[in-house]
Design an enzyme around this catalytic site. Structure first.
Site, short mmCIF file in Angstrom:
data_model
loop_
_atom_site.label_atom_id
_atom_site.label_comp_id
_atom_site.label_asym_id
_atom_site.label_seq_id
_atom_site.Cartn_x
_atom_site.Cartn_y
_atom_site.Cartn_z
N HIS A 131 4.55 2.84 1.65
CA HIS A 131 3.58 2.55 0.17
C HIS A 131 4.34 1.24 0.63
O HIS A 131 2.63 0.42 0.50
CB HIS A 131 4.41 2.66 -1.17
N ASP A 135 -0.38 -0.14 0.64
CA ASP A 135 -0.89 -1.26 0.04
C ASP A 135 -1.69 -2.49 0.50
O ASP A 135 -2.38 -2.58 0.01
CB ASP A 135 0.68 -2.13 -0.73
N GLU A 161 -6.46 4.75 -5.07
CA GLU A 161 -7.21 4.12 -3.36
C GLU A 161 -8.54 4.41 -4.00
O GLU A 161 -9.96 4.72 -2.91
CB GLU A 161 -7.07 5.66 -2.77
#
Length: 255
Positions: A131, A135, A161
């Site tokens: 993750h 990000d 997203e």
């Protein structure tokens, strides 16, 4: 408040005599006088004007220390209020407008084109690289979007997203060019945390002429977005009556 009595008499009655003397009265009247002047200036000049800001700091530097403290606290409170309002409108990860703020801005628009964008295979990025890297990809997409659109355009992250852009007063040809640029703009080989990741985007477009409410606009643009994904991703597709029209398809991707 009682009438016919001075402020000293009233305050003397409210407070023990041993704690009350004329310097306190002078300071209190100074505070009241300065705050009244500032309030009048605020009403006349407006809190956001340069004139009010100038008068505010003049008043602060020429008032008693107690008034100065009060004005500093007022200024700090106003700054905190503005910061809180900004944070309430902003997506913390990308710095774009969040969903609520984007919808609020969209409601005020009449003519233009709504673009819905979604990163292709983003789950694979999160699952394969973690993750934190995901990000970074989202922040990278937000940065590219800022560079591809005008400062007056409305750009937001709707969640996950998925992103959205509203461009006012844009003709069809320019909208199609921007749709292509947005698709190409996030198709980029770049090292995120030392790993090369290929990012593409699917885009749904909708012409808005004031005839649809915001929820219907998002719904129609979202349908076009999923047509783009079902057609092979990494492309832009018109929604509404033109939902079958494909605007851009990279040569290396087949439908």
């Amino acid at each position: 408040m009682e009438t016919g009595k001075s402020m000293d008499q009233i305050l003397t009655k409210l407070m023990p005599r041993a704690w009350w003397h004329w310097p306190i009265s002078v300071i209190l009247w100074s505070v009241i006088d300065s705050l009244v002047v500032i309030a009048i200036e605020f009403l006349i000049l407006g809190g956001g004007s340069n004139k009010f800001t100038e008068h505010f700091w003049i008043s602060m530097t020429t008032s008693t220390p107690l008034v100065t403290i009060a004005l500093v606290l007022i200024a700090r409170g106003e700054r905190l209020r503005r910061d809180a309002m900004r944070l309430a409108r902003t997506d913390s990860l990308t710095g774009l407008l969040n969903r609520g703020a984007f919808m609020a801005r969209l409601e005020k628009q009449t003519n233009g084109v709504l673009f819905m964008l979604d990163l292709d295979h983003f789950k694979d990025v999160n699952d394969g690289f973690g993750h934190p890297v995901g990000d970074e990809v989202l922040r990278g997409m937000a940065d590219r979007m800022r560079h591809l659109v005008r400062a007056t355009d409305i750009v937001g992250r709707l969640g996950g997203e998925e992103f959205a852009i509203f461009v006012a007063d844009i003709d069809t040809d320019s909208a199609e060019q921007l749709g292509a640029r947005l698709s190409e703009g996030v198709r980029h080989e770049e090292a995120y945390s030392g790993t090369a990741i290929n990012v593409t985007s699917s885009v749904g477009l909708l012409q808005a002429n004031g005839g649809l409410d915001t929820k219907r606009m998002l719904s129609e643009a979202d349908k076009a977005l999923y047509v783009a994904k079902a057609s092979g991703r990494a492309r832009a597709v018109w929604g509404g009556d033109d939902s079958s029209v494909e605007l851009w398809l990279p040569p290396q991707v087949s439908a």
